[in-house]
Scaffold this motif. Structure first.
Motif, mmCIF file in Angstrom:
data_model
loop_
_atom_site.group_PDB
_atom_site.id
_atom_site.type_symbol
_atom_site.label_atom_id
_atom_site.label_comp_id
_atom_site.label_asym_id
_atom_site.label_seq_id
_atom_site.Cartn_x
_atom_site.Cartn_y
_atom_site.Cartn_z
ATOM 1 N N GLN A 823 -5.069 5.676 2.934
ATOM 2 C CA GLN A 823 -4.408 5.915 1.659
ATOM 3 C C GLN A 823 -3.398 7.039 1.854
ATOM 4 N N TYR A 824 -2.406 7.073 0.971
ATOM 5 C CA TYR A 824 -1.402 8.134 1.091
ATOM 6 C C TYR A 824 -1.262 8.868 -0.237
ATOM 7 N N THR A 825 -0.797 10.099 -0.129
ATOM 8 C CA THR A 825 -0.519 10.926 -1.303
ATOM 9 C C THR A 825 0.890 11.477 -1.196
ATOM 10 N N TRP A 826 1.512 11.634 -2.308
ATOM 11 C CA TRP A 826 2.862 12.206 -2.361
ATOM 12 C C TRP A 826 2.854 13.608 -2.975
ATOM 13 N N GLY A 829 -2.473 15.504 -2.220
ATOM 14 C CA GLY A 829 -3.854 15.157 -2.498
ATOM 15 C C GLY A 829 -4.250 15.095 -3.947
ATOM 16 N N ARG A 830 -3.300 15.321 -4.846
ATOM 17 C CA ARG A 830 -3.666 15.226 -6.259
ATOM 18 C C ARG A 830 -3.836 13.767 -6.688
ATOM 19 N N ASN A 831 -3.067 12.881 -6.097
ATOM 20 C CA ASN A 831 -3.180 11.446 -6.373
ATOM 21 C C ASN A 831 -3.077 10.687 -5.053
ATOM 22 N N TRP A 832 -3.765 9.542 -5.005
ATOM 23 C CA TRP A 832 -3.780 8.732 -3.784
ATOM 24 C C TRP A 832 -3.480 7.272 -4.118
ATOM 25 N N ARG A 833 -2.854 6.581 -3.165
ATOM 26 C CA ARG A 833 -2.608 5.152 -3.296
ATOM 27 C C ARG A 833 -3.013 4.452 -2.006
ATOM 28 N N LEU A 834 -3.564 3.243 -2.156
ATOM 29 C CA LEU A 834 -4.033 2.484 -1.011
ATOM 30 C C LEU A 834 -2.860 2.069 -0.131
ATOM 31 N N VAL A 835 -3.051 2.199 1.187
ATOM 32 C CA VAL A 835 -2.076 1.702 2.153
ATOM 33 C C VAL A 835 -2.592 0.413 2.779
ATOM 34 N N GLU A 836 -3.737 0.501 3.482
ATOM 35 C CA GLU A 836 -4.238 -0.663 4.192
ATOM 36 C C GLU A 836 -5.727 -0.494 4.479
ATOM 37 N N ASP A 837 -6.433 -1.634 4.629
ATOM 38 C CA ASP A 837 -7.835 -1.662 5.017
ATOM 39 C C ASP A 837 -7.961 -2.126 6.456
ATOM 40 N N TYR A 838 -9.133 -1.845 7.044
ATOM 41 C CA TYR A 838 -9.450 -2.261 8.405
ATOM 42 C C TYR A 838 -8.381 -1.761 9.389
ATOM 43 N N VAL A 839 -8.141 -0.481 9.350
ATOM 44 C CA VAL A 839 -7.101 0.107 10.190
ATOM 45 C C VAL A 839 -7.730 0.808 11.392
ATOM 46 N N VAL A 840 -6.955 0.896 12.451
ATOM 47 C CA VAL A 840 -7.308 1.699 13.612
ATOM 48 C C VAL A 840 -6.454 2.970 13.637
ATOM 49 N N ASN A 841 -5.241 2.837 13.131
ATOM 50 C CA ASN A 841 -4.344 3.985 13.072
ATOM 51 C C ASN A 841 -3.246 3.686 12.069
#
Length: 1450
Positions: A823-826, A829-841
């Motif tokens: 997940q990423y935050t802009w 860390g106050r808010n987060w949004r999903l990037v991807e599942d089942y990731v290695v990096n």
């Protein structure tokens, strides 16, 4: 009814009506008004302070109009001819004096507020600057004035102009005298009331150009700040504490109690950053420090010094390019240290910021923030503004409380239009009327448009608000708030409204004309009952022969109210909030009229008097004393305290002295009693700074082993993590320590890779802690998930420091779908949004040198996203997906990869080819298009493991493993500038089983590197025993040679060197415990240390000794027997070594680079030292020994402070380098040739035998003396060529040369056939023997065509145009074509101090062996191993196959 009855009834009714009307009129007779008409709106409308005189400046007609009755009547200034008045300037310290400046040599001055004007003449024309006049603030010297003019000289090409400054001591009664030529601004140091100091009364500052600069063609480097106390009969260059590097001055300003200088950072690689220097006393200048400086960069036209209090400076900075989103920073009391106060502040393209303070009330300000800042920056979305208020000078912010009953949803608050949408002049919300504030805005989630807003008022300085009228109105306060006037600001009107009871009720008054309100004002201190309303008359109301601009005078003294008595007044305390009653040690209160009292104050021109009730002192009334720093809210010493010579004189063990508590009261703070945090405390003399020549040490035992340690860059603060999951912090280089958050279990900590002041502490839960100010304060935050257990790096960082990627565990409690989720935050860390599942990096594509889309995210994730990731193997393809717009738009780059990394300006991908079971190297420069590389025969990455080593000199070094486990070694290849072709540099370079290579470049000297090679490859392949020899290159891998051995050892005994192969051999990177330990340091260029031996091959570590070179590895000397760890300090003025073979109780140190060594015993119980640590820049005289007691699990840190050895500062003369305590050194001095890389470069470093402290002494920049003619050392073998035994480049059997490059893409006149050689890319040599050039051919083009060709071009324009069109069409349809610019793609050298410093540690940590481990064992990577070294990834896929420079064809 009879007529007389009707007549009587009519008379009685008329009489009754008249009585009622008279009674009503007597109750509220209304104001008196008068209207004056003008042809144009005023450029300036100015009230002389504390007077009834007003100036109306019509700049269009060049006229001055004067009123002496607050605007009731007007008269044109007849002494000034029509059309002459170009600028009106009032005297800020004499309310009788003003000036009218013209476009000629004659100007005007009044000494009686405009009643009469007299002329004065100046030698030159007025300069077109905002403030051409500067005045002295001393009432006795009110006639002292500086005048900025423009002087032009006639030259052959026309006119050449520059600004000059004149001065007068008699207010221009006599001709002004020249002060200084070629200036951009001059100002008296005594020019404001708040900037109080004891400097010379005639001190003047001027930003002017160096006299050596050519007039008319200024370079920013020649702009400096000068000062003088004798009107520049003599002048002094203000060095700002940084010596003669104080150049590039852009701004000088006096703001509140601060004098501020902004200068452009002219050091290489600064990207035009601005440096901010501040003084509060004119004597001591200090650099202002901003948090997370990699992001809070002061860039030209990207910062605004907003309205500041006498307690602190406030600066709003644009953190990203091309945006109107800012961040507000507020300083400490002396303006040197800034903290982030408010993020996402609203500003416009002109630099105006939505921030305004409440007049007369300390610490209260209102700002607008952008609620959707991310969408504004990404998508250019419309701004959603929200208003916030501070009551404590920006320490905290809260929403404006909406009026009761106006909120129907959450969140809901009041929002007000501010500076960027200004509809009037002067303070936006408030006036000198105590506690009164008004604004136009709306209630809800965000600010509504102005035309949809209403008008609100607060009577308690912003604590609470009420809506006074629907719609948008202009407003003004009079008679200290007893009269409030508003006027419609949405549409034309014929009336105004006023209130005499603090806005509870409103009356309407018709002025008799229709007008569109432009400005509503009164005298500057809001103590008069008279107002002046400016408006544009509608066409229907325009009077014959009158202008359409009306000045409507309103007098409310006619209301008939009585004068207020003592019982009509109350004491009003600012900030009634219980949590913010006191600021700067006092409660502020004013006397003002009660709301229900029907009277007027009548205290005209008497400014509201502020009263202070002192408060008891509390913690927030203090700041850290000198030589103390803030650490998690507490002030800790930076080291031992220096004490007066009269204390600690007895020498007894228990002797005490009275020293600083670490705190001091903030200057200007008025608190009394309460907490006396600045009270001196009794301290042991043993803890004070010893006499000069002594050494300070402190021993700190820990109960567990040290597994991680790191400094904040450019800081004295260091963190360590222990094996017992605790984290400790020292803010004074290890002198004292404190445990952070003992209740937590910490798995790791991360230093922000792009922001020096930020760090993150990772716990075993969703909670993490972060700091944005090098650990002064830590804050807790919640991550979207616990940290992952799959070996992925938990946090990834971006150049936008608030943008983070978090990789954590998802659904791992149940176990069915346990996976790593990104997940990423802009917003940190106050808010987060999903990037991807089942990731290695997952990582940001953009990096420091990889300048691609900042919103692009790269993720390695499994194709089949089902089940538990724990059990995934090679059968589930690992895809590489690129997501732009923060992963909203996804593009699959590769179907199956082993990993990816970023390296310098390259994006490198290890592509897995399942059909062949091999790996391929893919390289990109834009994050979108990739290409493979060309390799010598038998060295393609599909059959060999490889490690990318370096790319700091326009080429990539690549280690290709030729012999595998258990005795790995390989060949080192070097690429052309875009990574498309790799040639052999040296064979049989040593590698360990983890993929790390014995290769290291010297810090600060590009192109010099050392390797260890296996000299017995055939034997080692059978026996497993390598015989290593050390080689060095001084031409970036073009040629390699042994290290020259010293003739004698450190005891003067001659080495028994008899064989031709006898040389010096040193232990390399593969044997180091701490990857950050390096041979060299950029702070002491050319000095190299290593452990090794003289002989035919490298001996074991315990049989080795310690060696030093002062000339970049050309010559060496043994400085001590046995193997030692070493560390450079204070730019090489001190070097510390410690035994690395067994436990020890002492260190050795030298202040002359190894000529002599002294011993310092720091303990009676020996410890096994594992590492020596100091600040990353190697510029401190304080060190830490990290070790452990033998036969225990506990560890120890020994703090060593060599600062007291000498207090003598090194002298530096940047104008004539080499004639001070520094020498000019060239790495070519020990060679037959004076050139290295085709040029002779001189470096500035401390002389070896001078015992002085370098500290932050500014040294001269590296100076390239000249480029040299090309010699054999400037060339290396072409692709598919290798050097034979004679050193000549010969073609590898079975290969063919590269085809010739006849593209002439750089506009050359000729192209040349290839030879077995090509020039070293980093070389700048010119001419000479160009062995890289074969047969010469004429390039096609202007020089390659004759008369027939040009005749054809002239005769056949349409055919040529058709060919061009066809070519364009073909090019447009060739999607994705790769354009190879050849071997001259260039970038920044990266040779600055920090870039070079990072070349070793960083190139080892980001790439930790993705392909070796993928292919050989497919096991999890070590998550935070101590062995990792940033940026260096042992990848069995060629990490630099083909770096092709792609350009978007569209």
């Amino acid at each position: 009814m009879a007529p007389w009855h009707r007549t009587a009834a009519f008379m009685w009714s008329t009489l009754a009506f008249l009585l009622c009307f008279a009674f009503a009129f007597a109750a509220d007779p209304g104001p008196e008004h008068a209207i004056s008409y003008f042809d144009n709106a005023p450029t300036r409308l100015f009230f002389f302070d504390d007077t009834t005189s007003v100036i109306y400046h019509d700049a269009i007609f060049g006229e001055i109009h004067v009123s002496h009755d607050e605007g009731k009547t007007w008269k044109r200034a007849d002494d000034i001819p029509p059309g002459e008045a170009a600028m009106f300037i009032e005297h800020p310290f004499n309310n009788r004096v003003a000036f009218v400046l013209t476009n000629s040599y004659t100007h005007y001055r009044t000494d009686n507020r405009g009643k009469s004007w007299r002329t004065f003449n100046v030698p030159e024309l007025l300069a077109y600057v905002g403030s051409p006049l500067s005045f002295h603030s001393d009432p006795k010297k009110w006639e002292y004035t500086l005048f900025q003019a423009t002087k032009c000289d006639t030259v052959s090409s026309g006119e050449q102009c520059r600004d000059v400054t004149y001065y007068t001591k008699d207010g221009f009664a006599s001709s002004p005298q020249l002060l200084l030529d070629d200036v951009s601004r001059c100002q008296f140091a005594h020019s404001t009331k708040d900037f109080k100091h004891d400097a010379h009364e005639d001190l003047i500052y001027c930003v002017a150009y160096d006299s050596s600069a050519t007039i008319g063609s200024h370079n920013i480097a020649s702009s400096r700040l000068y000062s003088s106390t004798d009107f520049f009969a003599t002048k002094q260059n203000e060095d700002l504490g940084i010596g003669k590097n104080a150049k590039g001055v852009v701004v000088f300003a006096i703001v509140s109690k601060f004098a501020v200088v902004v200068l452009k950072d002219l050091t290489p690689g600064s990207e035009g950053d601005m440096l901010f220097y501040v003084t509060v006393n004119t004597k001591e200048w200090a650099k202002a420090h901003f948090p997370h400086t990699s992001q809070a960069r002061l860039r030209e036209n990207a910062y605004t010094i907003v309205e500041s209090t006498v307690h602190s400076l406030a600066v709003d900075i644009v953190l990203q390019d091309l945006t109107t989103v800012g961040t507000l920073f507020v300083s400490n009391s002396n303006g040197t240290y800034f903290v982030e106060s408010l993020t996402d502040t609203n500003r416009n393209v002109a630099g105006y910021v939505d921030y305004d303070t409440i007049y007369g009330v300390d610490g209260v300000g209102i700002a607008n923030v952008i609620a959707n800042a991310q969408d504004v920056e990404r998508k250019m979305a419309a701004k959603q503004l929200r208003s916030v208020i501070t009551f404590n000078d920006g320490s905290s912010w809260d929403p404006l409380v909406a009026p009761r009953g106006t909120c129907s949803s959450e969140p809901c608050s009041l929002h007000l239009h501010s500076v960027t949408d200004l509809h009037d002049y002067g303070p936006v919300f408030s006036s000198p009327a105590p506690g009164f504030a008004m604004g136009v805005g709306s209630v809800g989630k965000a600010l509504a448009p102005y035309e949809e807003s209403n008008t609100y008022m607060s009577t308690n300085a912003g604590l609470t608000w009420t809506m006074v009228r629907e719609g948008a109105y202009q407003y003004e306060f009079g008679d200290s708030g007893t009269v409030i006037v508003i006027v419609d600001d949405e549409q034309p009107t014929d009336s105004i409204m006023y209130s005499t009871d603090m806005g509870r009720t409103w009356n309407t008054y018709n002025v008799g004309i229709q007008f569109r309100a432009k400005r509503l004002t009164t005298v500057t201190d809001s103590t008069s009952q008279k107002f002046l309303l400016l408006g544009q008359v509608t066409r229907q109301s325009q009077q014959p022969n009158e202008g359409r601009n009306a000045a409507i005078y309103l007098d409310f003294a006619t209301l008939g109210r009585r004068k207020c008595g003592p019982n009509d007044k109350e004491s009003w305390y600012a900030r009634a909030s219980t949590k913010s009653e006191c600021i700067m040690g006092a409660k502020q209160w004013y006397t003002r009229r009660k709301a229900n009292a029907d009277c007027y104050m009548g205290e005209k021109f008497h400014d509201p008097e502020v009263h202070d009730d002192t408060c008891p002192c509390e913690e927030h009334d203090y700041e850290c004393d000198y030589n103390y720093v803030r650490s998690d809210g507490k002030c800790v010493p930076t080291g031992p305290e220096r004490i007066p010579s009269t204390q600690c004189t007895l020498g007894t063990p228990d002797e005490k002295y009275m020293g600083s508590s670490g705190y001091r009261k903030i200057p200007g703070n008025k608190c009394q009693g309460g907490s006396r945090m600045d009270k001196p405390v009794s301290k042991d003399c043993s803890g004070a700074e010893p006499l000069e020549g002594a050494i300070v040490h402190q021993i700190h035992p820990f109960f567990s082993d040290i597994v991680q340690s790191a400094y904040f860059r450019d800081s004295k603060t260091v963190l360590v993590r222990l094996a017992d999951f605790t984290i400790w912090q020292s803010s004074n280089e290890g002198y004292t320590w404190e445990q952070k958050f003992p209740e937590e279990r910490f798995l790791a900590f991360y230093m922000h890779t792009h922001s020096n002041e930020r760090a993150y502490l990772i716990t075993d839960s969703n909670k993490f802690f972060y700091t944005t100010d090098t650990g002064r304060y830590w804050h807790s935050s919640e991550a979207p998930s616990p940290p992952n257990t799959f070996g992925a790096q938990v946090l990834r960082f971006q150049t936008k420091s608030d943008y983070l990627i978090w990789i954590g565990n998802a659904d791992c409690e149940a176990g069915y779908n346990c996976r790593a989720q990104a997940q990423y935050t802009w917003n940190n860390g106050r808010n987060w949004r999903l990037v991807e599942d089942y990731v290695v990096n997952c990582d940001w594509a953009r990096d420091g040198e990889l300048r691609i889309d900042s919103s692009q995210i790269l993720c390695e994730s499994y194709a089949d996203k089902k089940g538990s990731q724990v059990f995934f193997g090679k059968d589930n393809a690992l895809q590489l997906v690129s997501g732009t717009d923060y992963y909203a738009t996804k593009t699959k780059l590769f179907d199956h990869v082993a990993g990816f990394t970023k390296f310098s300006e390259f994006l490198v991908v290890a592509e897995y080819l399942p059909m062949r079971g091999t790996l391929n190297l893919q390289v990109s420069l834009d994050g979108r298009t990739f290409a493979s590389g060309n390799f010598p025969p038998g060295m393609h990455p599909d059959s060999h493991a490889y490690t990318v080593l370096d790319s700091s000199t326009n080429s990539i070094f690549l280690h290709m493993t030729m012999n595998e486990f258990p005795t790995p070694w390989g060949n080192m290849l070097k690429s052309n500038s875009n990574g498309t072709y790799f040639g052999l540099s040296i064979e049989n370079v040593n590698r360990n089983n983890e993929g790390f290579v014995d290769f290291e470049k010297l810090a600060g000297l590009d192109g010099i590197a050392m390797v260890n090679v296996v000299s017995n490859p055939a034997e080692a392949a059978l026996t497993g025993r390598k015989a290593l020899q050390t080689k060095i290159t001084h031409n970036d891998g073009g040629t390699w040679k042994p290290l020259s051995p010293p003739s004698v050892d450190s005891l003067g005994v001659k080495y028994p060197c008899k064989s031709a192969g006898c040389a010096l051999h040193v232990h390399g990177f593969t044997e180091r415990v701490d990857a950050r330990a390096t041979y060299s340091s950029p702070s002491v260029v050319g000095v190299v240390m290593a452990v090794g031996n003289v002989g035919d091959s490298l001996a074991t570590y315990t049989e080795s000794d310690t060696f030093l070179s002062r000339d970049g590895g050309f010559t060496w000397e043994e400085v001590h027997k046995d193997a030692h760890l070493w560390k450079f300090g204070d730019s090489g003025s001190i070097i510390v070594i410690v035994n690395d073979e067994e436990p020890t109780d002492h260190v050795l140190f030298t202040t002359d680079e190894g000529l002599t060594w002294r011993e310092f015993k720091f303990t009676t119980e020996k410890i096994r030292v594992r590492d020596i640590v100091t600040v990353p820049e190697d510029t401190s005289r304080k060190f830490m020994l990290l070790g452990r007691y033998p036969a225990t699990t506990s560890s120890v840190i020994v703090h060593l402070d060599f600062s007291p050895l000498t207090h003598k500062k090194c002298l530096v003369d940047n104008e004539t380098p080499g004639h001070d305590d520094f020498e000019l050194w060239s790495p070519s001095e020990e060679r037959d040739s004076l050139c290295l890389f085709g040029r002779q470069t001189l470096y500035h470093r401390r002389k070896r035998d001078v015992n002085c402290v370098v500290g932050d002494t500014p040294k001269a920049l590296d100076n390239i003396v000249r480029n040299c003619t090309c010699t054999l050392e400037d060339f290396e073998c072409e692709f598919n060529y290798v050097r034979n035994g004679e050193g000549k480049c010969v073609l590898v059997p079975g290969t063919t040369p590269r085809p010739p490059d006849d593209s002439c893409r750089n506009g050359e006149d000729y192209w040349y056939e290839r030879t077995p050689y090509h020039k070293v890319l980093y070389s700048t040599c010119e001419g000479g023997n160009r062995i890289d050039r074969g047969t010469q051919h004429l390039c096609p083009g202007i020089n390659g065509h004759g008369k027939i060709f040009w005749t054809m071009v002239i005769l056949l324009p349409f055919e040529i145009a058709a060919l061009v069109a066809w070519w364009w069409y073909k090019g447009r349809t060739a999607k994705g074509a790769a354009r190879l610019p050849g071997g001259n793609y260039s970038r920044g050298s990266g040779s600055g101090v920090m870039a070079t410093l990072a070349s070793v540690p960083w190139f080892l940590l980001g790439l930790a062996g993705i392909a070796v481990k993928y292919r050989d064992s497919n096991r999890e990577s070590v998550w935070m191993g101590h062995r990792e070294r940033g940026g260096y990834r042992d990848v069995p896929v060629d990490e630099d196959a083909q770096a092709v420079y792609f350009e978007d064809e569209e």
